[in-house]
Each structure stands twice: as C-alpha cells, then as structure tokens.
Design an enzyme around this catalytic site. Structure first.
Site, PDB file in Angstrom:
ATOM      1  N   ASP A  92     120.266  -8.690 -32.432  1.00 59.35           N
ATOM      2  CA  ASP A  92     120.405  -7.629 -31.780  1.00 59.35           C
ATOM      3  C   ASP A  92     121.093  -7.513 -30.463  1.00 59.35           C
ATOM      4  O   ASP A  92     122.268  -6.764 -30.739  1.00 59.35           O
ATOM      5  CB  ASP A  92     119.157  -6.988 -31.480  1.00 59.35           C
ATOM      6  N   LYS A 178     111.439   5.319 -23.674  1.00 60.31           N
ATOM      7  CA  LYS A 178     113.702   5.176 -24.740  1.00 60.31           C
ATOM      8  C   LYS A 178     114.173   4.282 -24.720  1.00 60.31           C
ATOM      9  O   LYS A 178     115.079   4.225 -23.371  1.00 60.31           O
ATOM     10  CB  LYS A 178     114.034   6.354 -24.565  1.00 60.31           C
ATOM     11  N   CYS A 287     123.434  -6.343 -14.826  1.00 59.74           N
ATOM     12  CA  CYS A 287     123.786  -5.614 -13.954  1.00 59.74           C
ATOM     13  C   CYS A 287     123.646  -6.538 -12.276  1.00 59.74           C
ATOM     14  O   CYS A 287     124.197  -6.376 -11.388  1.00 59.74           O
ATOM     15  CB  CYS A 287     122.386  -4.720 -13.353  1.00 59.74           C
ATOM     16  N   GLU A 386     132.313  -2.221 -12.390  1.00 56.54           N
ATOM     17  CA  GLU A 386     131.802  -2.920 -12.988  1.00 56.54           C
ATOM     18  C   GLU A 386     132.302  -3.200 -14.558  1.00 56.54           C
ATOM     19  O   GLU A 386     132.521  -2.429 -14.991  1.00 56.54           O
ATOM     20  CB  GLU A 386     130.514  -2.383 -13.235  1.00 56.54           C
TER      21      GLU A 386
END
Ligand code: TXE
Length: 495
Positions: A92, A178, A287, A386
């Site tokens: 995935d 979610k 991150c 970023e």
C-alpha cells in the site's frame, strides 16, 4: 479484488453510497484493492455509535484492568498477523519490508504499553489536594474525555492510527478513525483485530474515505469531543478551524524541516550513517526527518563526498525485495510534488550533488533516486519547506552559535539532532534547539515511552508516552464541604 469495509457499531459494513476507489501499489502503479469511500452519512453513523458507546459507559466505566485485558489481546492479534500486515503495508505504501515489520511490532507494543497505564490508573483514580481549609475535602479526578475523531496520514498508516487509538481506548474514550485515502488497508486489519479482542460495539469505528468527503465531516461533527490529527499544515489548519467552531479539543501533529547539526570532531562514517537514516528511512516520508543538515565547515567537503558515495549505493526497488533500503514514493501526487520541489531547488541556485531523477532500469513505479543538495540558499523553499521525500539539504557553518541560529530559523519545530564527540557541547545545543524532539549522536530512533510532538507550525500537543495517555482525559475537581459544618454567610453561623 479485495473490497474493504467500514467498521461501525461493531459490524463490518459497505459504505452507504456504495462508492469505492482503488488502492494503488506504488511499486507497480497497479490497483490491488478497492477501498470503501465513506462519506458524511457513514461518518454520522460512526460518530453516533461512538457517542452512544461512550455515554452508556460500557467502556468508560470499565476498570482500567478490564480494558487493559482487551488491549493486550489487540497487541497479541497484531503480533500474530505481523507478517501479513507488514506485507500489506509494503504493498500500500511502498516502504521496505523490514521497516513495515518495525511498524507492526511498535503498534503491538503501544497497545501493551497503554494497557499498563490503564491498569495503573485503577489504583490512583483521584488525587487528594489540601486546600488549606479543614472543612473541605477536595480531589482531582481524571476522566476519559469522550468521543475522539482520529484523522491520520499515509506514511506510517497503521502506526500513526495506533498512536491515537491505543491511548484513547486505554483512557476509556471511544473513537472514530479516518485513515488516509492513500493507505487504508492496514487499518481494516486493525479493526478486525479489535473486533476479535471483544472490544464492545461502537467503542472503535473505522470510516475510510477521502479528506473532503470523510475527513471534513468528521472534524465538523458536533458530537465529537476531540480531534487528533496528523498530516499537513494546510489540513491541520482546517481541522483546527472546525474544532474552533465547535469549541473542541484539538491535537495536531504536523510537518517539519528538522535540522541536524554535525560538528567536525565526530566520526565521519557515524555521521553519514545517521544522516542517511535521518532522511532516507521510510523514503523520507517522515515528519521528523532531519532534512536540513548543517556541517562544520572543516568537515564539509569530506562529509559531502562520503555522503554522496553512500547515498549512491543505497539499494532502490520494491519494498518487498530483500535488501532494498529505498522503496517507491507513496503516490503519483506525492511523486510529482517532490519532483517539483527538486526542480525549484535547482532553479534556486542550490547545487545538486546526486539524485533528483528516476533510477535507471526502474521505468514503472514511483521511484526516485535519493537526492542531496548542497550550498542551499537559506531563503529558498528547498531549505525552508517540507518536501516529505528522500531529499536532503546540506550547508556549512562556522560557529556553534551560527549553527544553532540557523537550525532554529524555521517555521517548524518538530525535531532536531546534534552530533559531536564533545558531549557537553551536545547538551548545550540540545537545550538551545527549539523543537519537541532532540536526538544526540543519532537521528530518528523513536520510543513509545517518550512524548512526541512539536512547537511552532509543527503542531499542538504530545502523543506517545504518559503525555499521550493524559491527552485523552479531562480533569475534574470534586470539592466536598463537611456537612456537619455551617457556612453562615447569608443565614448566620447559628442558623
Ligand atoms: O496530507 P493531508 P496529504 C505533509 C507532507 C505531505 C503533505 C500532503 O508534506 O507532502 O502533507 O500530504 C485528511 N478535513 N504530511 O495531502 O491532506 C486526509 O484524508 C479533514 C505530513 O496526504 O494533511 C488524511 O487522512 N481531514 C504528515 C489526513 O487528513 C482531511 C503526514 C492527512 O492528509 C481534510 C502526511 C479535510 N479537509 C502528510 N483533507 C506528518 N506530519 O507526518 C484531508 N484530510
């Protein structure tokens, strides 16, 4: 092809509108599953189920020990299906298989860790406080804060969900998860494991779907008490605005452009090893990636040469291939975003040392060579924004003060790292860096027991550790007046 289901009120169900979108394998660009596209109606059902489960007390009023027993079953379930989930995550997301295996192991550990904290809370539910007046007996109680909306990203699809689900459930909250539409499949397995562990209906709910169609209605829903979000600054802002409209608690874990300060006295190979791990593990889709490297000038040329050589030797390929250390970028959209950042970087005058293009022979899949830029203008987007991919910027510095100032000159403040054989210097720099996470003589190792989160545009609040557990409680004071006493303000002392 496998069609995923939503998990609402203890049942696996199709989305009400019967919509699906493909899950794409980033190594082949081929679809391999159909993901349920939940929408506002599904979100509403899930939130109502979570609300009811919370308000009836079937979970929140259980002892921590009872909750812990079920959470440990979830940990066992994750370990029992580790190989299957890791393989799914690779397909995935594209990450190398060993990194996916770390994620599942860490996810299982988090359930055990928060089970321990839930159990410990049983012996210490209320803290007595001396208010300085013997007529009063006061206590502080910590109570589960209610219904949590968790909105999570695609870079660690299972783990980022678990960082919210495990402590929220341990605390006695109920939750609607979610996950990112780019990587939803491992969360369906998590739902199956939670179901099998006997966690009551409505306590945990899963609604997959896109940000606008499922994420936004979840953030907006009036029956939730808290939104816990990990993702981009732009979406974090929307989530916070939704929380502001409903006056709800919000926790945001957003991005970063974290600095790594390398002093000339450190071992060259150790520095290179940690720079590589700091930016190229998980394809740089991290991150806390240390994407801005500051190197003391006397070491700069030698370090760049060694870093280039080691970077060019990184094995690239499908995450399922043994020995691969850099998998494909998660999606076409993210691939295009990174390529655009590289093109803008070249145009800014930065020197491209290596990478920046597709590896030879890999014509299919979102593959990108690991990329190093040097001598980067510090006012460029390349240095300041970023990228969330395998792109590192390296610049020289002359003094410790200059390095610290440059490191802190960022809108972000998630993480920072420093490397030197002079440990006193490391401690000095560690204290001066403005970030929530500091690594000394390493970059990235992450422990469930330690708080995780940032300052400035990197977010609000902390996950993991004890702080990540306390984040799912509200504080209540109970102040008890001794009824044998008289207050006597209106009716007089003898009334
Ligand atoms: O993030 P989004 P995307 C950064 C990284 C990356 C960029 C874009 O720089 O390149 O974000 O990635 C849901 N209301 N990070 O577009 O949109 C969405 O469905 C409510 C850093 O994937 O922030 C997903 O579940 N929810 C980061 C989640 O928000 C909404 C991890 C994150 O997606 C929504 C990921 C809306 N209006 C990306 N719109 C990190 N901090 O680790 C989207 N979502």
């Amino acid at each position: 092809m496998h069609k995923t289901r939503l998990y609402i009120a203890g049942a696996f169900v199709a989305p009400q509108a019967q919509g699906y979108f493909p899950a794409i394998d980033p190594a082949t660009e081929a679809p391999f599953a159909e993901v349920a596209a939940g929408q506002a109606a599904d979100i509403d059902r899930a939130v109502r189920a979570a609300r009811e489960a919370f308000d009836t007390g079937i979970w929140s009023e259980l002892s921590g020990t009872s909750r812990a027993a079920m959470l440990r079953l979830v940990a066992q379930g994750l370990r029992a299906r580790l190989a299957e989930i890791a393989a799914l995550e690779v397909r995935d997301n594209g990450k190398p298989l060993p990194e996916a295996e770390w994620d599942v192991g860490d996810a299982a550990f988090a359930f055990d860790y928060y089970a321990d904290l839930a159990e410990a809370r049983d012996s210490d539910p209320e803290e007595p406080v001396d208010v300085g007046d013997a007529r009063f007996a006061a206590t502080i109680r910590r109570e589960p804060l209610g219904v949590v909306a968790a909105i999570t990203p695609w870079n660690f699809p299972l783990l980022m969900a678990v960082w919210k689900v495990a402590p929220a459930l341990a605390a006695g909250c109920t939750i609607v998860l979610k996950p990112s539409e780019l990587c939803s499949l491992s969360c369906e397995v998590l739902a199956q494991i939670i179901h099998a562990a006997g966690i009551p209906p409505g306590v945990f709910n899963l609604v997959t779907g896109t940000g606008p169609e499922a994420g936004q209605p979840l953030a907006d829903h009036p029956l939730i008490d808290k939104v816990a979000f990990t993702g981009s600054v732009a979406t974090g802002r929307k989530v916070m605005m939704a929380a502001a409209a409903g006056i709800r608690t919000v926790a945001l874990e957003l991005g970063g452009k974290s600095p790594f300060v390398i002093f000339a006295d450190c071992d060259l190979d150790k520095a290179v090893e940690w720079i590589l791990f700091g930016i190229f593990w998980n394809k740089g889709e991290v991150c806390s990636a240390t994407s801005r490297v500051l190197v003391e000038r006397s070491l700069y040329p030698a370090l760049l040469a060694r870093l280039q050589q080691a970077t060019e030797a990184i094995p690239i390929g499908a995450g399922s291939m043994p020995g691969v250390k850099l998998g494909p970028i998660v999606s076409q959209g993210q691939y295009d975003k990174i390529c655009a950042a590289i093109a803008a970087g070249k145009a800014s005058g930065a020197r491209l040392v290596t990478g920046g293009d597709r590896p030879e022979g890999l014509t299919r899949g979102y593959f990108l060579r690991p990329t190093i830029f040097a001598d980067v203008p510090t006012d460029s987007a390349l240095w300041r924004e970023e990228i969330f991919g395998p792109v590192v910027c390296v610049n020289p510095f002359d003094t410790e003060a200059e390095a610290v100032a440059e490191a802190n000159d960022s809108a972000y403040g998630l993480a920072g790292a420093v490397m030197s054989d002079d440990l006193q210097r490391c401690e000095r720099v560690a204290r001066k860096l403005r970030a929530g996470i500091i690594w000394v003589n390493c970059s990235q190792p992450t422990f469930t027991q330690l708080p995780w989160g940032g300052v400035k545009a990197s977010g609000i609040g902390r996950e993991l550790g004890r702080a990540g557990f306390e984040a799912y409680f509200e504080t209540k004071q109970i102040t008890r007046f001794d009824s044998r006493q008289t207050w006597g303000w209106y009716l007089g002392r003898d009334a």
